[in-house]
Design an enzyme around this catalytic site. Structure first.
Site, mmCIF file in Angstrom:
data_model
loop_
_atom_site.group_PDB
_atom_site.id
_atom_site.type_symbol
_atom_site.label_atom_id
_atom_site.label_comp_id
_atom_site.label_asym_id
_atom_site.label_seq_id
_atom_site.Cartn_x
_atom_site.Cartn_y
_atom_site.Cartn_z
ATOM 1 N N HIS A 131 -1.965 -6.914 -5.200
ATOM 2 C CA HIS A 131 -1.689 -7.606 -3.931
ATOM 3 C C HIS A 131 -2.084 -9.077 -4.114
ATOM 4 C CE1 HIS A 131 -2.480 -8.645 0.330
ATOM 5 N NE2 HIS A 131 -1.751 -7.595 0.653
ATOM 6 N N LYS A 234 -7.552 -0.250 7.669
ATOM 7 C CA LYS A 234 -6.704 0.721 6.976
ATOM 8 C C LYS A 234 -7.375 2.092 6.926
ATOM 9 C CE LYS A 234 -4.865 -2.947 4.071
ATOM 10 N NZ LYS A 234 -3.492 -3.337 4.319
ATOM 11 N N CYS A 372 3.330 -8.563 0.021
ATOM 12 C CA CYS A 372 2.300 -9.422 -0.590
ATOM 13 C C CYS A 372 2.083 -9.058 -2.056
ATOM 14 C CB CYS A 372 0.972 -9.347 0.167
ATOM 15 S SG CYS A 372 1.087 -9.938 1.841
HETATM 16 N N1 PMP Z 1 -5.316 -5.384 -1.319
HETATM 17 C C1 PMP Z 1 -4.415 -4.431 -1.058
HETATM 18 C C2 PMP Z 1 -4.019 -3.474 -2.148
HETATM 19 C C3 PMP Z 1 -3.864 -4.349 0.220
HETATM 20 O O1 PMP Z 1 -2.959 -3.405 0.491
HETATM 21 C C4 PMP Z 1 -4.276 -5.268 1.215
HETATM 22 C C5 PMP Z 1 -3.686 -5.227 2.614
HETATM 23 N N2 PMP Z 1 -2.306 -5.121 2.668
HETATM 24 C C6 PMP Z 1 -5.226 -6.215 0.891
HETATM 25 C C7 PMP Z 1 -5.735 -6.257 -0.391
HETATM 26 C C8 PMP Z 1 -5.724 -7.216 1.884
HETATM 27 O O2 PMP Z 1 -6.412 -6.589 2.912
HETATM 28 P P1 PMP Z 1 -6.819 -7.413 4.232
HETATM 29 O O3 PMP Z 1 -5.554 -8.073 4.703
HETATM 30 O O4 PMP Z 1 -7.294 -6.353 5.169
HETATM 31 O O5 PMP Z 1 -7.870 -8.377 3.847
#
Ligand code: PMP
Length: 414
Positions: A131, A234, A372
């Site tokens: 990500h 999550k 992302c």
């Molecule tokens: N890493 C992964 C694998 C994710 O899926 C996400 C959220 N989509 C994030 C990091 C970032 O998390 P947050 O937006 O809650 O900081």
């Protein structure tokens, strides 16, 4: 199935669904089918109540108050820290730092742990499936220091190429940062193996647990990693809060990330000394009710049982993969042997945004886009995918609704 999991009794999904008020609604005249859990999960009554109970009954600022409400809020806040410790099987609650989420946790490690250790020519090893949160913070410090972020390749099915990963662990590698579970492919990475390879060379490992914590039983001591980051939203908790677990010796050696109230021992204009971890990294008034809701979410999740949740989601994932494969022209992206709760796909020439729009008309909420993870999109040669992602409250019937809605997409665009 992950090595951490034991066979679990089937869940009473109807009873679980009844605890999520938001699920009981129609969207565009159809029953809501919520399959966007990798982006954010819904919240059970237990979490909503924990947050409203705080605001209605005992909310106050924490830590330095001597009055009754402040003591109650502080106790509830610190209980949440203990719940995170227990959820991760960390050795001590002092190793748990409350932050805004995974993103802030990784930025903290990049700036406070990595930056002082980084020199020109050094490398940070990630994977192609990360990500942006587990790429960009490292790029920012790397650019400042003349270091670089290197990505270990993945195979076509979406598994980390461990041999290539091992070859990329070099004398200049200062940190390994990997997702526990990919938010696009659903791949469960072999973290314990990755850690063993890195540790043999003295390289610390950060695990991005944003998608691991909701789906797998996490034991940071068994994984052997140095840092584990995850977000409450999550794991059935509120948005805007999350936690970083870091080994005590690392946290103790790390300078503050932000300055402000709550993170100091003594302030004077001649110089300031800092509190011990975790307070050293918790400057300013935190999201008090959010952290309390986070603790309630982990307690709720523990009550259902991570093993049972994982087994349920694994069955849903296998069913979804089989049913989606029936649709002509549908290409699954990510078919790793060890996969948790996330199914990405593209459908012929139909743009994923069109898929998302037609599914929405059928009441089915999925995520479409690059998730992302643009380098991963590049790896598969697609601009975007559609992604269905599962939680404890999803049912086989909802997957049938997804599949029926995808046939409608085909009617529209074929
Ligand atoms: N890493 C992964 C694998 C994710 O899926 C996400 C959220 N989509 C994030 C990091 C970032 O998390 P947050 O937006 O809650 O900081």
């Amino acid at each position: 199935m992950s090595a951490l999991l034991k066979p679990a009794a089937p869940l009473d999904v109807a009873a679980i669904r009844a605890q999520f008020p938001i699920l009981n609604q129609q969207v565009r005249g159809k029953p809501l089918v919520y399959l966007d859990n990798a982006a954010s999960g819904q919240k059970p009554e237990a979490v909503i109540t924990a947050i409203t109970d705080c605001y209605r009954g005992y909310y106050s600022n924490i830590h330095r108050g001597v009055h009754a409400l402040s003591e109650r809020s502080t106790t509830a806040f610190e209980e949440a820290r203990e719940r995170v410790r227990s959820f991760l099987n960390a050795a001590s609650a002092r190793e748990i730092v409350f932050l805004r989420g995974t993103t802030e946790a990784i930025n903290l490690v990049a700036h406070s742990f990595l930056r002082p250790r980084l020199a020109a020519g050094d490398e940070i090893l990630v994977t192609e499936m990360e990500h942006h949160s587990n790429i960009v913070p490292w790029q920012l410090v790397a650019a400042e220091k003349g270091a670089r972020v290197v990505a270990a390749p993945i195979t076509d099915v979406g598994e980390l190429d461990l041999d290539a990963f091992e070859r990329l662990l070099g004398p200049r590698t200062r940190l390994v940062a990997v997702a526990h579970v990919s938010n696009v492919l659903g791949t469960v990475n072999p973290v314990a193996r990755i850690v063993a390879l890195a540790r043999a060379r003295g390289i610390p490992v950060l695990v991005d647990g944003a998608q691991g914590a909701p789906h797998l039983g996490v034991d940071v001591q068994a994984l052997g990693c140095d840092f584990y980051a995850f977000s409450a939203h999550k794991v059935y908790g509120p948005s805007g809060v999350g936690a970083l677990w870091g080994k005590a010796e690392h946290l103790a050696a790390m300078p503050p990330y932000q300055g402000g109230g709550g993170m100091i021992r003594r302030v004077s204009f001649a110089g300031t000394t800092f509190a011990d971890p975790p307070e050293r990294f918790e400057a300013g008034t935190p999201d008090i009710a959010g952290v309390i809701g986070f603790g309630a979410a982990l307690e709720w999740t523990r009550g259902i049982g991570l093993d049972a949740i994982a087994a349920h989601e694994e069955a849903l994932t296998a069913y979804a993969m089989a049913r989606l494969a029936e649709i002509p022209g549908l290409r699954l992206i990510g078919t790793a042997a060890d996969k948790a709760g996330v199914v990405s796909f593209v459908l012929g020439h139909v743009h994923p945004h069109d898929i998302g729009t037609v599914l929405d008309r059928e009441g089915v909420a999925v995520r479409v886009g690059h998730h992302c993870a643009q380098p991963l999109m590049d790896r598969y040669g697609v601009p975007a995918t559609a992604r269905a992602s599962f939680a404890v409250y999803n049912t086989h019937a909802e997957i049938d609704a997804l599949v029926a809605a995808l046939w409608k997409v085909k009617e529209w665009f074929d």
